[in-house]
Design a protein around this motif. Structure first.
Motif, PDB file in Angstrom:
ATOM      1  N   UNK A 268       3.299  35.110  65.873  1.00 16.67           N
ATOM      2  CA  UNK A 268       3.790  33.836  66.407  1.00 16.67           C
ATOM      3  C   UNK A 268       2.773  32.720  66.182  1.00 16.67           C
ATOM      4  N   UNK A 269       1.490  33.049  66.360  1.00 16.14           N
ATOM      5  CA  UNK A 269       0.435  32.072  66.119  1.00 16.14           C
ATOM      6  C   UNK A 269       0.403  31.655  64.650  1.00 16.14           C
ATOM      7  N   UNK A 270       0.550  32.625  63.754  1.00 17.68           N
ATOM      8  CA  UNK A 270       0.584  32.319  62.320  1.00 17.68           C
ATOM      9  C   UNK A 270       1.778  31.411  62.000  1.00 17.68           C
ATOM     10  N   UNK A 271       2.927  31.747  62.593  1.00 22.95           N
ATOM     11  CA  UNK A 271       4.136  30.953  62.338  1.00 22.95           C
ATOM     12  C   UNK A 271       3.943  29.510  62.799  1.00 22.95           C
ATOM     13  N   UNK A 272       3.290  29.333  63.957  1.00 21.28           N
ATOM     14  CA  UNK A 272       3.088  27.978  64.477  1.00 21.28           C
ATOM     15  C   UNK A 272       2.156  27.162  63.582  1.00 21.28           C
ATOM     16  N   UNK A 273       1.235  27.813  62.881  1.00 21.91           N
ATOM     17  CA  UNK A 273       0.275  27.107  62.024  1.00 21.91           C
ATOM     18  C   UNK A 273       0.814  26.863  60.620  1.00 21.91           C
ATOM     19  N   UNK A 274       1.590  27.820  60.106  1.00 20.75           N
ATOM     20  CA  UNK A 274       1.967  27.761  58.694  1.00 20.75           C
ATOM     21  C   UNK A 274       3.448  27.467  58.429  1.00 20.75           C
ATOM     22  N   UNK A 275       4.327  27.712  59.410  1.00 22.87           N
ATOM     23  CA  UNK A 275       5.758  27.605  59.126  1.00 22.87           C
ATOM     24  C   UNK A 275       6.459  26.637  60.064  1.00 22.87           C
ATOM     25  N   UNK A 276       5.782  26.155  61.086  1.00 23.37           N
ATOM     26  CA  UNK A 276       6.433  25.332  62.100  1.00 23.37           C
ATOM     27  C   UNK A 276       7.043  24.062  61.528  1.00 23.37           C
ATOM     28  N   UNK A 277       6.417  23.498  60.488  1.00 20.49           N
ATOM     29  CA  UNK A 277       6.907  22.234  59.940  1.00 20.49           C
ATOM     30  C   UNK A 277       8.202  22.400  59.169  1.00 20.49           C
ATOM     31  N   UNK A 278       8.550  23.646  58.831  1.00 18.29           N
ATOM     32  CA  UNK A 278       9.785  23.881  58.086  1.00 18.29           C
ATOM     33  C   UNK A 278      10.990  23.701  59.013  1.00 18.29           C
ATOM     34  N   UNK A 279      12.034  23.002  58.565  1.00 12.13           N
ATOM     35  CA  UNK A 279      13.214  22.839  59.415  1.00 12.13           C
ATOM     36  C   UNK A 279      13.772  24.205  59.824  1.00 12.13           C
ATOM     37  N   UNK A 280      14.155  24.362  61.086  1.00 11.05           N
ATOM     38  CA  UNK A 280      14.648  25.661  61.545  1.00 11.05           C
ATOM     39  C   UNK A 280      15.951  26.033  60.840  1.00 11.05           C
ATOM     40  N   UNK A 281      16.140  27.333  60.623  1.00 14.86           N
ATOM     41  CA  UNK A 281      17.395  27.795  60.052  1.00 14.86           C
ATOM     42  C   UNK A 281      18.508  27.560  61.060  1.00 14.86           C
ATOM     43  N   UNK A 282      19.668  27.191  60.568  1.00 13.48           N
ATOM     44  CA  UNK A 282      20.760  26.820  61.459  1.00 13.48           C
ATOM     45  C   UNK A 282      21.400  28.030  62.128  1.00 13.48           C
ATOM     46  N   UNK A 283      21.341  29.174  61.488  1.00 14.89           N
ATOM     47  CA  UNK A 283      22.042  30.330  62.034  1.00 14.89           C
ATOM     48  C   UNK A 283      21.201  31.032  63.099  1.00 14.89           C
ATOM     49  N   UNK A 284      21.871  31.391  64.188  1.00 12.21           N
ATOM     50  CA  UNK A 284      21.233  32.186  65.226  1.00 12.21           C
ATOM     51  C   UNK A 284      21.331  33.661  64.845  1.00 12.21           C
ATOM     52  N   UNK A 285      20.230  34.388  64.978  1.00 13.92           N
ATOM     53  CA  UNK A 285      20.210  35.807  64.632  1.00 13.92           C
ATOM     54  C   UNK A 285      20.489  36.638  65.885  1.00 13.92           C
ATOM     55  N   UNK A 286      21.616  37.363  65.848  1.00 13.12           N
ATOM     56  CA  UNK A 286      22.069  38.119  67.015  1.00 13.12           C
ATOM     57  C   UNK A 286      22.135  39.603  66.653  1.00 13.12           C
TER      58      UNK A 286
END
Length: 628
Positions: A268-286
């Motif tokens: 989660x920490x890696x995602x916040x540093x490296x991927x957070x700026x990417x627009x979120x995917x529209x689909x919810x994963x269920x």
């Protein structure tokens, strides 16, 4: 073929006997790309592969009896190859006619990439897809959880493999999955660049295998090595993050944090540093979880959900503990499904919501998953009067503890909620009622799909599993008394279950062979429901009771015992005949319905009036609001 003519070497790995290697080899030979060779590395203890190659009679195929060990196997494929590019393919896979051509063209055009992957379709014990399109940061994030790239989807630049230092530290044991996972992690840690094609160009039938005894230990060792790499990457980008990482490690070392939780926090920490700026995917994963897709109401309801969800908004995975049930064939193609064995070994997703669609084992499994997902538990029956789920827990407290781990507990009738509280206490978790879906138009359409033969007698119909809670034995004794008192009738019982033999004996004992037929499970029971004069539902305990809702949709006179679902659906007897869970009341009500046509006609009109409550779109909107 001369060495200089070969552009691509396909290293075809035969892992064990029983893999239909001829299909994979023929799929390669049908490729649009020319100028390739096939190197068959045979790890099996059979001569079957030699016979297959002899039958194919193609001089581009070379056969080698391979040595054991994953790294040795990989090195052997590289050393034997003549092509500029190398593609590894396992014998339980086939490729599309243009996979090699598309990957070859990609690597020719993208000189900075060391290899390129495609998407993979899996089937048989699972039906899911691994995407082939990841950015470099997404790939690193995903591999923390599990391997998102399947080796049979890769094509390598041979020069990249030749410069790669194959260490032996991570490659232990015989499990190809853990070894390929280790190899991919090692490549990323050594700055290998992996390109991707978004197309699904490989199809794989996963064989059921028992993992090595130390399989989980191998995976944990690989992930530990990879987490160290991830932590260093985070600190290089943001030196202030070192305190947070050290805090997680200290909690882990003091056993206040388990390994999966440590992995999740660093990811989660890696995602916040490296991927957070990417627009979120529209689909919810269920993720939906249910033991199987047998012929029960919950299983049928799940299929109705899956048929009506908006797949532009949701990405749906379905976990089955066992690949079993009459509704397997009805899973929509948009849904990725897994059996438990493959889910635990191969799943790579982080879900937004995880849904235990049935009480008991599914609830226990979802409750104990250590993830960041919101968790929903569905309660579909009266657990106060029928506490069948107790067999899945050591005691009541363990079951309560599982429900405490959920964010929502959902009920399919108003009455199942207070009955739940009577059994477990008022667990401090958000609770709400969401009624089952009833597709009225589909029921009417299916009821006209075929016609059924019936005689001139009053015809009764029951639909449901042949289990104790449905109380068919009690109903048969009621019918025996009605027959002895001169009444004429016929009963269809549609359903299958553990009590079939016992019910058949009761039918013979009561001389009801000419009055009752056990029809077994029927994929489409609605023509029978349409053709009956009275629908009978005399369960001891019940949840929503889909079959009562279906009978209402077809305007059937209904006799039901006063359990939670039928009581709500019939509005306490306003739209049908509702009786106590009592032998004498069932007898009297059934006698009246058999002999009184005016009463049957009146209840039929009331049922049709009641059917207006089944607004599929409105109820589906409510479900999608919860999932969103």
């Amino acid at each position: 073929m001369d060495k200089e003519d070969i552009k691509v070497s396909i290293v075809y790995i035969i892992k064990d006997t029983g893999c239909p290697c001829q299909y994979g080899i023929r799929s390669i030979l049908e490729e649009t790309l020319s100028l390739f060779e096939i190197i068959v590395l045979d790890l099996s203890n059979s001569n079957e592969t030699i016979d297959v190659i002899h039958d194919i009679q193609d001089n581009s195929v070379r056969y080698i009896k391979a040595s054991s060990g994953f790294v040795e196997l990989f090195k052997q494929g590289i050393s034997q190859s003549k092509g500029e590019y190398i593609s590894f393919l396992e014998s339980d896979c086939v490729i599309s006619a243009d996979k090699l051509k598309k990957q070859y063209d990609y690597l020719k055009s993208n000189l900075d990439d060391d290899c390129v992957c495609t998407g993979v379709n899996f089937h048989d014990y699972c039906n899911f897809k691994i995407e082939g399109r990841y950015s470099s940061n997404e790939l690193i994030y995903e591999i923390i959880f599990c391997n998102p790239v399947f080796f049979s989807s890769l094509m390598f630049r041979k020069s990249s493999l030749m410069r790669f230092n194959f260490s032996s530290g991570l490659y232990k044991g015989s499990n190809i999955f853990s070894n390929s996972y280790a190899l991919l992690a090692d490549m990323i840690m050594n700055n290998f660049k992996i390109g991707s094609l978004g197309e699904y160009l490989v199809s794989c039938k996963l064989q059921q295998r028992v993992p090595d005894a130390d399989f989980k230990l191998q995976i944990m060792m690989i992930q530990t090595e990879f987490l160290n790499y991830i932590a260093s990457e985070i600190v290089l980008l943001d030196s202030n993050a070192i305190d947070e990482i050290n805090e997680y490690i200290a909690l882990f070392e003091n056993r206040q944090l388990d390994f999966d939780s440590l992995r999740l926090k660093i990811a989660t920490l890696y995602k916040s540093k490296f991927i957070l700026s990417k627009p979120p995917k529209s689909k919810r994963k269920i993720l939906f979880c249910i033991p199987n897709l047998s012929h029960g109401g919950a299983e049928k309801q799940l299929i109705t959900w899956l048929e009506n969800l908006d797949y532009s908004l949701f990405e749906i995975d379905l976990l089955l503990f066992n690949k079993y049930g009459v509704y397997l064939k009805d899973i929509p193609t948009e849904v990725n499904w897994f059996t438990l064995d493959y889910f635990e070994k191969y799943t790579i997703k982080e879900y937004d919501i995880e849904v235990a669609f049935l009480e008991g084992s599914a609830t226990k499994f979802i409750a104990n998953r250590k993830t960041n997902a919101k968790k929903h538990a569905w309660v579909r029956t009266d657990l106060y009067n029928l506490h069948y789920t107790r067999v899945f827990f050591k005691d009541l407290q363990e079951e309560i503890s599982c429900y405490l781990k959920f964010d929502k507990i959902l009920f399919n009738t108003k009455e199942t909620l207070p009955r739940f509280i009577e059994r477990f206490g008022d667990i401090p978790v958000d609770k709400s009622v969401v009624y089952n879906l009833t597709d009225r138009q589909k029921i009417i359409r299916l009821s006209n799909e075929y016609s059924v033969k019936r005689n001139n007698e009053i015809t009764l119909c029951c639909i449901g599993r042949l289990d104790a809670e449905k109380a068919y034995d009690r109903l048969l004794f009621v019918l025996g008394d009605l027959k002895d008192n001169g009444l004429s009738f016929y009963l269809w019982i549609i359903g299958e279950g553990s009590l079939r033999i016992s019910l058949e004996e009761t039918i013979r004992k009561l001389s009801l062979e000419e009055n009752v037929t056990l029809l077994g499970f029927c994929d489409n029971p609605f023509p029978y429901l349409k053709g009956c004069d009275v629908f009978v539902h005399t369960s001891i305990a019940e949840g929503y009771a889909n079959v009562v809702a279906e009978a209402i949709c077809l305007g059937k006179p209904i006799l039901a015992t006063n359990t939670v679902g039928p009581s709500e659906l019939l509005d306490d007897g306003r739209y049908g005949c509702l009786v106590k869970n009592d032998y004498r009341e069932i007898y009297e009500a059934l006698r009246e319905l058999i002999t009184n046509k005016e009463l049957r006609d009146d209840l039929s009109k009331k049922a049709l009036e009641r059917s207006s409550i089944f607004d599929l779109n409105m109820r589906m909107k409510r479900i999608m609001e919860i999932l969103s």
